[in-house]
Design a protein around this motif. Structure first.
Motif, short mmCIF file in Angstrom:
data_model
loop_
_atom_site.label_atom_id
_atom_site.label_comp_id
_atom_site.label_asym_id
_atom_site.label_seq_id
_atom_site.Cartn_x
_atom_site.Cartn_y
_atom_site.Cartn_z
N TYR A 129 7.45 -13.66 27.03
CA TYR A 129 7.00 -13.09 28.29
C TYR A 129 6.21 -14.09 29.11
O TYR A 129 5.42 -13.72 29.99
N LEU A 133 1.64 -17.79 36.64
CA LEU A 133 2.64 -16.77 36.33
C LEU A 133 2.65 -15.71 37.42
O LEU A 133 1.63 -15.08 37.68
N MET A 186 3.66 -17.44 30.01
CA MET A 186 2.30 -17.87 29.74
C MET A 186 1.42 -17.53 30.92
O MET A 186 1.71 -17.96 32.05
N TRP A 199 13.43 -17.86 27.57
CA TRP A 199 13.69 -18.39 26.24
C TRP A 199 15.18 -18.71 26.13
O TRP A 199 16.02 -17.95 26.62
N TYR A 202 6.63 -11.57 34.95
CA TYR A 202 7.05 -11.66 33.56
C TYR A 202 7.97 -10.47 33.26
O TYR A 202 7.99 -9.48 34.01
N ASP A 203 8.74 -10.58 32.21
CA ASP A 203 9.63 -9.49 31.81
C ASP A 203 10.51 -9.03 32.97
O ASP A 203 10.64 -7.82 33.23
N ASN A 258 17.36 -12.78 27.12
CA ASN A 258 15.90 -12.77 27.10
C ASN A 258 15.35 -12.45 28.49
O ASN A 258 16.07 -12.47 29.49
N THR A 259 14.07 -12.19 28.52
CA THR A 259 13.44 -11.85 29.79
C THR A 259 13.25 -13.11 30.65
O THR A 259 13.22 -14.23 30.15
N ASN A 309 10.85 -15.08 33.52
CA ASN A 309 9.51 -15.21 34.06
C ASN A 309 9.56 -16.14 35.27
O ASN A 309 10.41 -17.03 35.33
#
Lengths: 110, 122
Positions: free
Chosen positions: B109, A47, B111, A92, A50-51, A32-33, A35
């Motif tokens: 991705y 944040l 929050m 995740w 991300y990704d 999974n990615t 973050n």
């Protein structure tokens, strides 16, 4: 107990670059990615990435992320005093069917 | 402006129940998965629960599974966290947060928008 392992601390002088690692497994980072968040006392997490390597609007390009296999890293270049904070990776986790945060790294600007 | 604001926290005896609410505005709520994250004093953030944009998929941390129920009312742009059989270790600041992208059932991705949190003390 987090499945994502980070060094407890990192430091650097103003203007230098600091890198934070995040070690996971095939069931989280490997699938999974990743973050990244910054956490300041008394404020909600923010944040930053991300990704794996994408910056939300408004995040300076001094912050960059990368991922390789089951590990990821966050780099902060041009370190500034306001970068003193706790930083958390997250991903995740397929085996738990849930989201996991890393153990956190406290960045100190010397 | 996208806004989230939590409510419903408070001081509760062990074994008691609380329902946290997170009201939202400024975006199409029904398109976004929502997440609850907590932070206990002196500790890092801990993911608690997530719910897909339609409410059809829910996810829970092992630490709260069986005691917590997440739900949403898309007509009211609000997500809820019903917490039962509360324990001392549930004491924390509880945040709700919006998934970064719409139309994903899980917060893959991350929050990108967070509320200011509501405090639960058991």
């Amino acid at each position: 107990q987090s499945g994502l392992t980070q060094p407890p601390s990192a430091s650097g002088t103003p203007g230098r670059r600091v890198t934070i690692s995040c070690s996971g497994s095939t069931s989280n980072i490997g699938s999974n990615t990743v973050n990244w968040y910054r956490k300041l006392p008394g404020t909600a997490p923010k944040l930053l990435i991300y990704d794996n390597n994408q910056r939300p609007s408004g995040v300076p390009d001094r912050f960059s992320g990368s991922k390789s296999g089951t590990s990821a890293s966050l780099a902060i270049s041009g370190l500034q005093s306001e970068d003193e904070a706790d930083y958390y990776c997250a991903s995740w986790e397929d085996s738990l069917n849930g989201y996991v945060f890393g153990s956190g790294t406290k960045v100190t600007v010397l | 402006e996208v806004q989230l604001w939590e409510s419903g926290g408070g001081l509760i005896q062990p074994g008691g129940s609380l329902r946290l609410s997170c009201a939202t505005s400024g975006f199409t709520f029904s398109r976004y998965a929502m997440t609850w994250v907590r932070q206990a004093p002196g500790k890092g953030p801990e993911w608690v629960s997530a719910i897909s944009y339609s409410g059809g998929h829910t996810y829970y941390a092992d630490s709260v599974k069986g005691r917590v129920t997440v739900s949403r009312d898309n007509s009211k742009n609000t997500v809820y966290l019903q917490m039962n059989r509360l324990r001392a270790e549930d004491t924390a600041l509880y945040y709700c947060a919006r998934s970064t992208f719409p139309d994903y059932i899980r917060p893959l991705y991350g929050m990108d928008v967070w509320g200011q949190g509501t405090t639960v003390t058991v």
